[in-house]
Enzyme design. Structure first.
Site, PDB file in Angstrom:
ATOM      1  N   PHE A  38       0.869  -1.187   0.000  1.00 20.37           N
ATOM      2  CA  PHE A  38       0.000   0.000   0.000  1.00 20.37           C
ATOM      3  C   PHE A  38       0.901   1.232   0.000  1.00 20.37           C
ATOM      4  CE2 PHE A  38      -2.465   3.561   1.291  1.00 20.37           C
ATOM      5  CZ  PHE A  38      -3.708   3.350   0.712  1.00 20.37           C
TER       6      PHE A  38
ATOM      7  N   LYS B 131       2.675  11.618   6.832  1.00 28.10           N
ATOM      8  CA  LYS B 131       1.884  11.468   8.053  1.00 28.10           C
ATOM      9  C   LYS B 131       2.447  12.202   9.276  1.00 28.10           C
ATOM     10  CE  LYS B 131      -0.040   6.956   6.662  1.00 28.10           C
ATOM     11  NZ  LYS B 131      -1.475   7.013   6.505  1.00 28.10           N
TER      12      LYS B 131
ATOM     13  N   ASP C 100       9.473   3.159   1.989  1.00 30.55           N
ATOM     14  CA  ASP C 100       8.258   3.932   2.263  1.00 30.55           C
ATOM     15  C   ASP C 100       7.985   3.838   3.761  1.00 30.55           C
ATOM     16  OD1 ASP C 100       5.742   4.921   2.735  1.00 30.55           O
ATOM     17  OD2 ASP C 100       4.815   4.008   0.978  1.00 30.55           O
TER      18      ASP C 100
HETATM   19  N1  PXG Z   1       2.468   4.782   1.961  1.00 31.35           N
HETATM   20  C1  PXG Z   1       2.045   4.120   3.043  1.00 31.35           C
HETATM   21  C2  PXG Z   1       2.899   3.030   3.626  1.00 31.35           C
HETATM   22  C3  PXG Z   1       0.825   4.475   3.638  1.00 31.35           C
HETATM   23  O1  PXG Z   1       0.406   3.817   4.727  1.00 31.35           O
HETATM   24  C4  PXG Z   1       0.534   6.177   1.938  1.00 31.35           C
HETATM   25  C5  PXG Z   1       1.756   5.780   1.410  1.00 31.35           C
HETATM   26  C6  PXG Z   1      -0.213   7.293   1.269  1.00 31.35           C
HETATM   27  O2  PXG Z   1      -0.294   8.423   2.090  1.00 31.35           O
HETATM   28  P1  PXG Z   1      -1.445   9.529   1.840  1.00 31.35           P
HETATM   29  O3  PXG Z   1      -1.030  10.689   2.688  1.00 31.35           O
HETATM   30  O4  PXG Z   1      -1.419   9.861   0.385  1.00 31.35           O
HETATM   31  O5  PXG Z   1      -2.739   8.909   2.259  1.00 31.35           O
HETATM   32  C7  PXG Z   1       0.056   5.513   3.063  1.00 31.35           C
HETATM   33  C8  PXG Z   1      -1.290   5.910   3.593  1.00 31.35           C
HETATM   34  C9  PXG Z   1      -6.523   5.988   3.086  1.00 31.35           C
HETATM   35  C10 PXG Z   1      -5.524   5.293   3.942  1.00 31.35           C
HETATM   36  O6  PXG Z   1      -7.461   6.529   3.669  1.00 31.35           O
HETATM   37  C11 PXG Z   1      -4.171   5.538   3.763  1.00 31.35           C
HETATM   38  C12 PXG Z   1      -3.262   4.879   4.578  1.00 31.35           C
HETATM   39  C13 PXG Z   1      -3.706   4.009   5.531  1.00 31.35           C
HETATM   40  C14 PXG Z   1      -5.047   3.771   5.673  1.00 31.35           C
HETATM   41  C15 PXG Z   1      -5.972   4.424   4.893  1.00 31.35           C
HETATM   42  O7  PXG Z   1      -6.363   5.993   1.852  1.00 31.35           O
HETATM   43  N2  PXG Z   1      -1.916   5.014   4.475  1.00 31.35           N
END
Ligand code: PXG
Length: 420
Positions: A141, A268, A227
Site C-alpha cells: 500500500f 503522516k 516507504d
Molecule cells: N504509503 C504508506 C505506507 C501508507 O500507509 C501512503 C503511502 C499514502 O499516504 P497519503 O497521505 O497519500 O494517504 C500511506 C497511507 C486511506 C488510507 O485513507 C491511507 C493509509 C492508511 C489507511 C488508509 O487511503 N496510508
C-alpha cells in the site's frame, strides 16, 4: 454544535462515498483522547493511520501553527522563503541524508520517489528511455494515485481505474529469493518497499529482510526505496523501521542495526497530524537528477509546513517517543498474547513498537473485526479493521503506561462481552 447523527447524515448526503467509517463522529482531540459532539471520550487507537504519533493537538505544534500562520503561510516556490532552507538543513541532518524534496501528501511523496528513481536510472545507470522497471511487493500500500494503484493488487483500489502505468514488477514480500530473481531482470532501477506492511495487516518481515534486501539492491546498483510513511517517525519503537531493533536511548544514532536507504519517503507524522507534510530524502548524487521545472508542488516546502515539521520532529526527540513506543509496544503485545492464550477470539498478535495488529479467529471476508471494533467503541476505544479478521492497534505515542493498561482492560472487557 451539530449532533453525531446530523454529522453522519450530512456526510452521507453531500460527500463522495469513498470511505466506510466507524459510526462515531469526532469533534475534539487532546493527546491520546478524542471526544464526540455528545461529550463521550474515547482512546484513539488508530492515530489517523499513524499520523498523530505526537498526540492530538500537541500544544507545541499548535503554537507553531498559530505563530507561523500569523507571519507567512505560502509563497509558492517562485520565490525563496526564509524557512525552507532552515528546514532542509534540519530534516537532512535529522535523517542523515544529503537532500530533501518537500511535498504534501504521502502518495505525492511516493510518486516523487518513483520519478527520481526512474530519472536516476536513465541518467546515471544508462537505462534506455521508457524501459525502467521498479520492483514492488505483493499486498503493498503506497497511496491512491493512478500510478500507485497500477502496482497494487487490491481489486477495490484498482478495478475500473485503468489503463495503468507500466514499469513495475511484483515480488513476494519477505522473500529474498523472489527479490533476487526479480533483480536479474533487465532495466531494474529501484525496489520500493514498506519496512512493515501496514495496510496489509501489520506484516512484520524477518529480522534480516530489510538489511539483506538493501544489500542485494546495492550489489545490482538498484535504488533501495523505503516507504516509511506509516512506519516512520518513532511509530515502531525506533526513529524509522529501517533502524531495526535499535537501542537508542535518545536521539537517533543510526547504530549497527540501521539500514541506510537510497531514497527515504516520509509523510503522516512528519507534521504530527496537524498539516499535510511529506518529504523524500536522498543523497546528492541521486537527488541532483531533478533540475528546475522537472518536479514540484504549489504547497511543497511552504513556510507553515516547514515550521510544523521541525516542531513535530523536535517533539519526537524531546519526549523520547521512540523509546516510549518501544517500551509500551512490548507491554501491549505481552498483554494481547495473554488474550490469545486465554480466549478463542484472538489467534495472533504481531507488530513492532506501537504498530500492532491482532488477528481474529475468522475469515478475511467476515465482519467479525468490524463488529468487535463497534464493541470497542461502546467501551471507549477506537480502532479499525484492516481486513475482516485483522484489527490494527496504533495509539498516539504520547500514551502513558497507566493509560495503556486501561486500554488493555477495555480490550479485555470487550473480548469477554463478545465471546458470549
Ligand atoms: N504509503 C504508506 C505506507 C501508507 O500507509 C501512503 C503511502 C499514502 O499516504 P497519503 O497521505 O497519500 O494517504 C500511506 C497511507 C486511506 C488510507 O485513507 C491511507 C493509509 C492508511 C489507511 C488508509 O487511503 N496510508
Amino acid at each position: 454544535m451539530i449532533s453525531s447523527h446530523e454529522a453522519i447524515q450530512l456526510e452521507d448526503q453531500y460527500g463522495a462515498h469513498n470511505y466506510h467509517p466507524l459510526p462515531v463522529v469526532l469533534a475534539r482531540g487532546e493527546g491520546v483522547h478524542v471526544w464526540d459532539p455528545e461529550g463521550n471520550r474515547y482512546f484513539d487507537f488508530l492515530s489517523a493511520y499513524s499520523a498523530v504519533n505526537q498526540g492530538h493537538c500537541h500544544p507545541r505544534i499548535t503554537e507553531t501553527i498559530i505563530e507561523q500562520s500569523k507571519t507567512l503561510t505560502l509563497t509558492s516556490r517562485a520565490f525563496y522563503n526564509n524557512v525552507l532552507g532552515e528546514y532542509e538543513k534540519f530534516i537532512t541532518s535529522y535523517f542523515g541524508l544529503d537532500k530533501v524534496l518537500p511535498m504534501n501528501t504521502g502518495a505525492e511523496a511516493v510518486e516523487t520517489a518513483i520519478k527520481i528513481c526512474r530519472k536516476w536510472g536513465y541518467e546515471k545507470k544508462g537505462i534506455n528511455e521508457n524501459e525502467a522497471t521498479i520492483i514492488v511487493c505483493d499486498n503493498n500500500f503506497h497511496g491512491r494515485t493512478t500510478t500507485i494503484i497500477s502496482f497494487s493488487n487490491d481489486p477495490d483500489a484498482r478495478k475500473n481505474f485503468g489503463p495503468y502505468t507500466q514499469g513495475f514488477v511484483k515480488v513476494v514480500y519477505n522473500d529474498l529469493s523472489s527479490l533476487r530473481e526479480a533483480l536479474t531482470l533487465p532495466n531494474v532501477v529501484g525496489f520500493l518497499v514498506e519496512p512493515i506492511q501496514g495496510e496489509a495487516g501489520v506484516v512484520v518481515p524477518d529480522d534480516d529482510y530489510i538489511r539483506s534486501a538493501a544489500q542485494l539492491c546495492k550489489e545490482k546498483n538498484v535504488l533501495f526505496m523505503a516507504d516509511e510513511i506509516q512506519t516512520g517517525i518513532a511509530r515502531t519503537g525506533s526513529l524509522l523501521a529501517i533502524c531495526g531493533d535499535c537501542s537508542c536511548a535518545g536521539k537517533c544514532e543510526r547504530g549497527n542495526s540501521y539500514t541506510k536507504p537510497d531514497i527515504l519517503i516520509l509523510g503522516k507524522a512528519l507534521s504530527g497530524g496537524a498539516y499535510p507534510v511529506s518529504a523524500v530524502l536522498a543523497d546528492s548524487e541521486i537527488m541532483d537528477v531533478i533540475r528546475p521545472g522537472q518536479h514540484g508542488s504549489t504547497y511543497g516546502g511552504n513556510p507553515l509546513a516547514c515550521k510544523v515539521a521541525m516542531t513535530a520532529l523536535e517533539v519526537i526527540d524531546d519526549e523520547k517517543l521512540a523509546q516510549n513506543a518501544r517500551k509500551l509496544g512490548q507491554l501491549f503485545r505481552e498483554k494481547m498474547r495473554e488474550l490469545v492464550d486465554s480466549t478463542n477470539l484472538f489467534v495472533e498478535v504481531r507488530g513492532k513498537g506501537l504498530l500492532n495488529a491482532v488477528i481474529i479467529n475468522d475469515s478475511p471476508e467476515s465482519d467479525t473485526a468490524w463488529r468487535f471494533c463497534l464493541g470497542l467503541k461502546e467501551n471507549g476505544l477506537l480502532a479499525k479493521p484492516t481486513h475482516g479478521n485483522i484489527i490494527r492497534f496504533a495509539p498516539p505515542l504520547v500514551m502513558t503506561e497507566e493509560q495503556l493498561l486501561e486500554c488493555v482492560s477495555i480490550i479485555k472487557k470487550t473480548v469477554e462481552e463478545f465471546d458470549h
